[in-house]
Design a protein around this motif. Structure first.
Motif, PDB file in Angstrom:
ATOM      1  N   GLY A 311      -0.679  -0.035  -4.927  1.00 38.03           N
ATOM      2  CA  GLY A 311       0.722   0.185  -4.594  1.00 38.03           C
ATOM      3  C   GLY A 311       1.602  -1.037  -4.527  1.00 38.03           C
ATOM      4  N   ARG A 327       6.815  -2.976  -4.311  1.00 42.71           N
ATOM      5  CA  ARG A 327       6.094  -1.721  -4.106  1.00 42.71           C
ATOM      6  C   ARG A 327       6.290  -0.816  -5.319  1.00 42.71           C
ATOM      7  N   ALA A 331       2.383   4.888  -6.092  1.00 44.70           N
ATOM      8  CA  ALA A 331       1.523   3.721  -5.893  1.00 44.70           C
ATOM      9  C   ALA A 331       0.503   3.624  -7.026  1.00 44.70           C
TER      10      ALA A 331
END
Length: 600
Positions: A311, A327, A331
């Motif tokens: 992720g 991020r 993920a």
């Protein structure tokens, strides 16, 4: 010069164990704990002037066990300036504090313990027969999770060292340092082995010394010498063992050099101002793979992954070295390959339920799946990917995800090299037999040749030294591969990421650095040298007046500056001119290599 003290970060003992009531035969269900107990048979202190040995008169080392806090303090302390090994561990340095390039300021006992442990992770070429009091290298392995004791961590010591009895039998007198002439940089012949751990400039031999050394080694019989049989496939030429001090100096010279020239043309490739820098370091306790480097010209950053982390991606500014996290949504699991095309970022994942290729926004982290199966069968674990000029994706699909990550099902397809057209969705296997474990790949500048790394040796332990570690070339025409031929067999470890320079030279990420190869002849021209580290991939920084490359390693992220012009989308071009300092380094290396011919 490259530092061994910082790069040799795979020496942490792990669990700490005390023996209740002095019993050293206590057992536990934790195999790692038992390994630590085994190591605590070593002495904690050693009397002055003496050395610890076992019942076979094999030299042991004092047990080192810095705490996690000590290791962190060591990392902080050495991030900007490395410690002087001679001063802190032997109480003296040939240079004054003002003249020495390394730190003489006071260090805490914990930092000193961490420094000693790092140095003990570098095998002494004399092994258990060493009797030098000033030797700072290791003579036995103290790693709790060493793969030769059933663990999973890479170890530099050969297998036979791990069979030595670690129980202390007594102490024997050591040999004091011999008197030697000082060199211009303040490092004596005897000090040089110690200096190798902190990156001090190696002693430059005189012409007469080189002539004597060459005569001795070519004629043979005047010095005892033997070859250290590598205990694992990541052993390097400078892991050779000899009793000849002049060769030991040469070996250490090679090990310390930032660039090693095997051919004079390599000096033209790197230029006279070549430089290797560590721009980011990772914690000692981590044993992670850093991959998928992609240069982001809009932000002057290198995007890369930690394949152990789900992720998240990381980006480091290639000039300020500031880092940020990105991020990914959703993920992405175990990102291993990366490239850019028409301003978009494309990544390959080799973990999770469905492994595949994704397009990712480098600002928001939004990820869009573009491929995760071959006509209904799961891909094994896409490893690396590139585009050709027609916007087709070429990618490799080995079985690493099944070997490395939980939740990955057994392979449903042969290991293969694929051709994918994102516009039509057409997916074809180009080869699934020549390359056993396809890994990195790169196209020649004119796109007539595809190079593919075969990292089959990475799937096996050190007992499989004959496993292939090759780079293959294929003619690439009409989206098909023809005429496979072996281009290069790497010396150490396995070939991982590949890149091609503007001139067509092949850059191969390997254990201990980057090999630069002429694919037309298959000759190794030279090496960007990172002893103690494994380089997984590299990426050129584009839009510069000089050649700048970023290397992603296990222990560090490196920045390589090469004084060449004409930077394009891939690589660099060479220029003429060789500085005296670089030429002198090459002659020293050549002398050592000629001597080593008698060892191999």
């Amino acid at each position: 010069m490259a530092s061994l003290a910082e790069s040799d970060y795979d020496t942490t003992n792990g669990h700490r164990t005390a023996y209740p009531n002095g019993s050293k035969n206590r057992t536990s269900n934790d195999s790692m704990l038992n390994h630590a107990e085994f190591a605590t048979q070593l002495p904690r202190t050693v009397p002055d002037g003496r050395l610890p040995v076992n019942a076979n008169n094999y030299r042991l080392d004092a047990y080192t066990d810095p705490s996690v806090e000590d290791v962190k303090a060591f990392n902080v302390r050495t991030a900007k300036r490395k410690l002087c090994n001679n001063y802190h561990l032997q109480g003296h340095c040939p240079d004054s504090a003002d003249e020495c390039a390394y730190d003489h300021s006071p260090a805490s006992p914990g930092v000193i313990s961490a420094l000693r442990q790092v140095l003990n992770g570098t095998p002494c070429p004399r092994k258990g027969g060493c009797r030098r009091l000033n030797c700072l290298s290791g003579h036995i392995c103290q790693k709790a999770d060493c793969k030769y004791r059933g663990g999973k961590t890479y170890c530099k010591f050969p297998p036979n060292v791990h069979t030595q009895d670690l129980e202390l039998a007594g102490f024997v007198p050591g040999e004091a340092a011999k008197t030697a002439n000082r060199s211009s940089n303040g490092v004596s012949r005897e000090d040089n082995a110690s200096a190798s751990a902190n990156g001090s400039t190696p002693r430059a031999e005189s012409e007469a010394e080189r002539d004597r050394s060459e005569a001795t080694n070519v004629q043979g019989g005047k010095q005892s010498a033997k070859r250290l049989r590598p205990g694992h496939d990541a052993s390097s030429l400078y892991d050779a063992e000899t009793a000849d001090d002049s060769l030991i100096d040469g070996i250490q010279t090679i090990k310390q050099a930032e660039f090693v020239a095997w051919d004079r043309s390599f000096l033209e490739v790197i230029g006279v101002n070549a430089k290797l820098e560590r721009i980011q370091s990772f914690p000692l306790e981590e044993d992670h793979v850093h991959e998928a480097p992609v240069f982001l010209p809009e932000t002057n950053e290198l995007l890369y992954s930690d394949t152990s982390v789900t992720g998240w991606l990381w980006a480091i500014n290639v000039d300020t070295y500031e880092t940020r996290r990105l991020r990914t949504t959703p993920a992405l699991e175990h990102v291993n390959g990366g490239t850019s095309h028409n301003g978009e970022i494309y990544l390959a994942t080799n973990g999770g339920h469905a492994r595949g290729l994704y397009k990712v926004n480098a600002t928001s982290g939004h990820a869009e799946a573009i491929l995760n199966n071959y006509h209904g069968r799961h891909l094994n674990s896409p490893n690396d990917l590139i585009f050709d000029s027609a916007s087709n994706i070429l990618f490799t699909d080995p079985p690493y995800g099944w070997h490395n990550w939980p939740g990955v099902a057994a392979p449903e397809l042969p290991n293969a090299i694929y051709h994918f057209n994102p516009q039509t969705g057409g997916l074809r296997a180009l080869s699934n037999s020549v390359v056993q474990t396809p890994n990195g790949l790169a196209l020649s500048p004119d796109e007539s040749v595809l190079y593919v790394a075969d990292s089959n040796s990475s799937l096996y332990s050190g007992a499989h030294l004959t496993s292939v570690r090759n780079v293959w070339a294929f003619d690439y025409r009409g989206g098909m591969l023809r005429n496979p031929r072996l281009v290069y067999q790497v010396e150490s470890g396995w070939p991982d990421g590949l890149r091609v320079t503007r001139e067509g030279l092949l850059m191969v990420a390997v254990a201990g650095g980057v090999d630069v190869v002429d694919p037309a002849s298959g000759l190794l021209l030279g090496k960007i040298n990172t002893p103690g580290d494994i380089i997984f991939n590299m990426e050129p920084v584009r839009g510069r007046s000089g050649g700048v490359w970023i290397l992603t390693g296990k222990r560090h992220i490196y920045k390589v500056s090469i004084a060449v012009g004409g930077v394009e989308a891939r690589g660099f071009v060479s220029i003429g001119g060789v500085g005296n300092a670089v030429a002198s380094m090459q002659q020293t290396v050549r002398t050592a290599l000629r001597g080593l011919q008698q060892l191999l």
